[in-house]
Design a protein around this motif. Structure first.
Motif, short mmCIF file in Angstrom:
data_model
loop_
_atom_site.label_atom_id
_atom_site.label_comp_id
_atom_site.label_asym_id
_atom_site.label_seq_id
_atom_site.Cartn_x
_atom_site.Cartn_y
_atom_site.Cartn_z
N ASP A 76 0.80 -1.22 0.00
CA ASP A 76 0.00 0.00 0.00
C ASP A 76 0.83 1.27 0.00
O ASP A 76 0.30 2.35 0.23
CB ASP A 76 -0.96 -0.01 1.19
CG ASP A 76 -0.25 -0.10 2.52
OD1 ASP A 76 0.99 -0.05 2.55
OD2 ASP A 76 -0.95 -0.25 3.54
N HIS A 77 2.13 1.17 -0.25
CA HIS A 77 2.95 2.37 -0.36
C HIS A 77 4.06 2.15 -1.40
O HIS A 77 4.32 1.02 -1.80
CB HIS A 77 3.54 2.79 1.00
CG HIS A 77 4.33 1.71 1.66
ND1 HIS A 77 3.76 0.76 2.46
CD2 HIS A 77 5.65 1.42 1.63
CE1 HIS A 77 4.69 -0.07 2.90
NE2 HIS A 77 5.86 0.31 2.41
N LYS A 78 4.67 3.23 -1.80
CA LYS A 78 5.66 3.22 -2.87
C LYS A 78 7.04 2.84 -2.31
O LYS A 78 7.52 3.46 -1.37
CB LYS A 78 5.70 4.62 -3.49
CG LYS A 78 6.64 4.80 -4.61
CD LYS A 78 6.49 6.22 -5.14
CE LYS A 78 7.74 6.64 -5.84
NZ LYS A 78 7.67 8.00 -6.34
N VAL A 79 7.66 1.81 -2.89
CA VAL A 79 9.01 1.39 -2.51
C VAL A 79 9.79 1.02 -3.77
O VAL A 79 9.21 0.67 -4.79
CB VAL A 79 9.01 0.18 -1.54
CG1 VAL A 79 8.46 0.53 -0.20
CG2 VAL A 79 8.28 -0.99 -2.13
N VAL A 80 11.10 1.10 -3.67
CA VAL A 80 11.98 0.63 -4.73
C VAL A 80 12.54 -0.71 -4.26
O VAL A 80 13.14 -0.79 -3.20
CB VAL A 80 13.12 1.63 -5.00
CG1 VAL A 80 14.08 1.09 -6.02
CG2 VAL A 80 12.56 2.98 -5.43
N VAL A 81 12.31 -1.75 -5.05
CA VAL A 81 12.73 -3.09 -4.68
C VAL A 81 13.75 -3.57 -5.71
O VAL A 81 13.47 -3.60 -6.91
CB VAL A 81 11.53 -4.06 -4.63
CG1 VAL A 81 11.99 -5.44 -4.23
CG2 VAL A 81 10.47 -3.56 -3.68
N ALA A 82 14.93 -3.94 -5.22
CA ALA A 82 15.96 -4.55 -6.07
C ALA A 82 16.10 -5.99 -5.63
O ALA A 82 16.28 -6.27 -4.44
CB ALA A 82 17.27 -3.81 -5.91
N ALA A 83 16.01 -6.92 -6.58
CA ALA A 83 16.07 -8.34 -6.24
C ALA A 83 16.73 -9.12 -7.36
O ALA A 83 16.88 -8.63 -8.48
CB ALA A 83 14.67 -8.88 -5.97
N LEU A 84 17.08 -10.35 -7.02
CA LEU A 84 17.66 -11.25 -8.02
C LEU A 84 16.58 -11.68 -9.01
O LEU A 84 16.81 -11.68 -10.21
CB LEU A 84 18.27 -12.46 -7.32
CG LEU A 84 19.09 -13.40 -8.15
CD1 LEU A 84 20.28 -12.68 -8.76
CD2 LEU A 84 19.57 -14.56 -7.29
N LYS A 85 15.39 -12.03 -8.49
CA LYS A 85 14.27 -12.45 -9.33
C LYS A 85 12.97 -11.90 -8.77
O LYS A 85 12.84 -11.68 -7.58
CB LYS A 85 14.16 -13.97 -9.36
CG LYS A 85 15.34 -14.69 -9.95
CD LYS A 85 15.10 -16.19 -9.84
CE LYS A 85 16.33 -16.96 -10.25
NZ LYS A 85 16.14 -18.40 -10.07
N PHE A 86 11.99 -11.72 -9.66
CA PHE A 86 10.64 -11.31 -9.29
C PHE A 86 9.66 -12.26 -9.95
O PHE A 86 9.83 -12.63 -11.11
CB PHE A 86 10.31 -9.90 -9.81
CG PHE A 86 11.09 -8.80 -9.19
CD1 PHE A 86 10.65 -8.18 -8.04
CD2 PHE A 86 12.27 -8.35 -9.76
CE1 PHE A 86 11.36 -7.15 -7.47
CE2 PHE A 86 13.00 -7.32 -9.20
CZ PHE A 86 12.55 -6.72 -8.05
N SER A 87 8.62 -12.64 -9.23
CA SER A 87 7.52 -13.32 -9.91
C SER A 87 6.74 -12.25 -10.66
O SER A 87 6.78 -11.07 -10.31
CB SER A 87 6.63 -14.06 -8.91
OG SER A 87 5.88 -13.16 -8.13
N GLU A 88 6.06 -12.65 -11.71
CA GLU A 88 5.33 -11.68 -12.54
C GLU A 88 4.24 -10.95 -11.74
O GLU A 88 4.07 -9.75 -11.88
CB GLU A 88 4.71 -12.39 -13.75
CG GLU A 88 5.73 -12.86 -14.76
CD GLU A 88 6.54 -11.73 -15.35
OE1 GLU A 88 5.96 -10.65 -15.63
OE2 GLU A 88 7.76 -11.90 -15.50
N THR A 89 3.53 -11.67 -10.89
CA THR A 89 2.46 -11.03 -10.12
C THR A 89 3.03 -10.12 -9.03
O THR A 89 2.43 -9.10 -8.71
CB THR A 89 1.52 -12.08 -9.50
OG1 THR A 89 2.30 -13.07 -8.84
CG2 THR A 89 0.69 -12.75 -10.58
N ALA A 90 4.19 -10.47 -8.48
CA ALA A 90 4.82 -9.59 -7.49
C ALA A 90 5.27 -8.29 -8.15
O ALA A 90 5.11 -7.20 -7.59
CB ALA A 90 6.01 -10.28 -6.84
N LYS A 91 5.83 -8.40 -9.34
CA LYS A 91 6.26 -7.22 -10.07
C LYS A 91 5.06 -6.31 -10.37
O LYS A 91 5.12 -5.09 -10.19
CB LYS A 91 6.94 -7.64 -11.37
CG LYS A 91 7.65 -6.54 -12.09
CD LYS A 91 8.32 -7.10 -13.33
CE LYS A 91 9.79 -6.90 -13.21
NZ LYS A 91 10.51 -7.25 -14.44
N ALA A 92 3.95 -6.91 -10.78
CA ALA A 92 2.73 -6.14 -11.06
C ALA A 92 2.20 -5.47 -9.80
O ALA A 92 1.76 -4.31 -9.83
CB ALA A 92 1.67 -7.04 -11.67
#
Length: 121
Positions: A76-92
């Motif tokens: 519910d808030h804006k964050v910058v996330v850096a990761a090795l991998k993202f699932s498609e729904t998590a990215k969305a």
């Protein structure tokens, strides 16, 4: 006796090497810590849900996850996330909340000192 973990992914090996080099060049420990976590076996790399990102961060935080981001929960808030991998729904889900999903290498280029960056595991 524990087995040695030998990574075979050349991109992951190069990323860990670049993180250690940046840590040495900038005299900061955060990138060395992230490199050490990336060099662990895949079973020991963290899988962080979006709900945990929501719980432990606040507005405009920057988070690095040396593993995979999964989509369980809401953000519910804006964050910058850096990761090795993202699932498609998590990215969305992260982008729907106004945040950014970037690679760890991009975060190192944007913020070489690692200031105001949280490591989540």
């Amino acid at each position: 006796m524990a087995r040695n973990v030998i990574k075979t992914n050349p991109n992951l090996i190069a990323l860990a090497h670049n993180l250690r080099k940046k840590s040495y060049d900038e005299d900061v420990a955060i990138w060395k810590s992230v490199a050490a976590k990336l060099e662990k076996s895949t079973r020991n790399q963290p899988e962080v849900n979006v709900a945990n990102i929501n719980r432990y961060t606040s507005e405009n935080d920057t988070v690095v996850i040396p593993g995979k981001v999964l989509s369980n929960g809401n953000l519910d808030h804006k964050v910058v996330v850096a990761a090795l991998k993202f699932s498609e729904t998590a990215k969305a889900e992260i982008e729907k909340a106004g945040g950014d999903c970037i690679s760890i290498a991009d975060l190192v280029e944007k913020n070489p000192k690692g200031s105001n960056v949280k490591i989540m595991q």
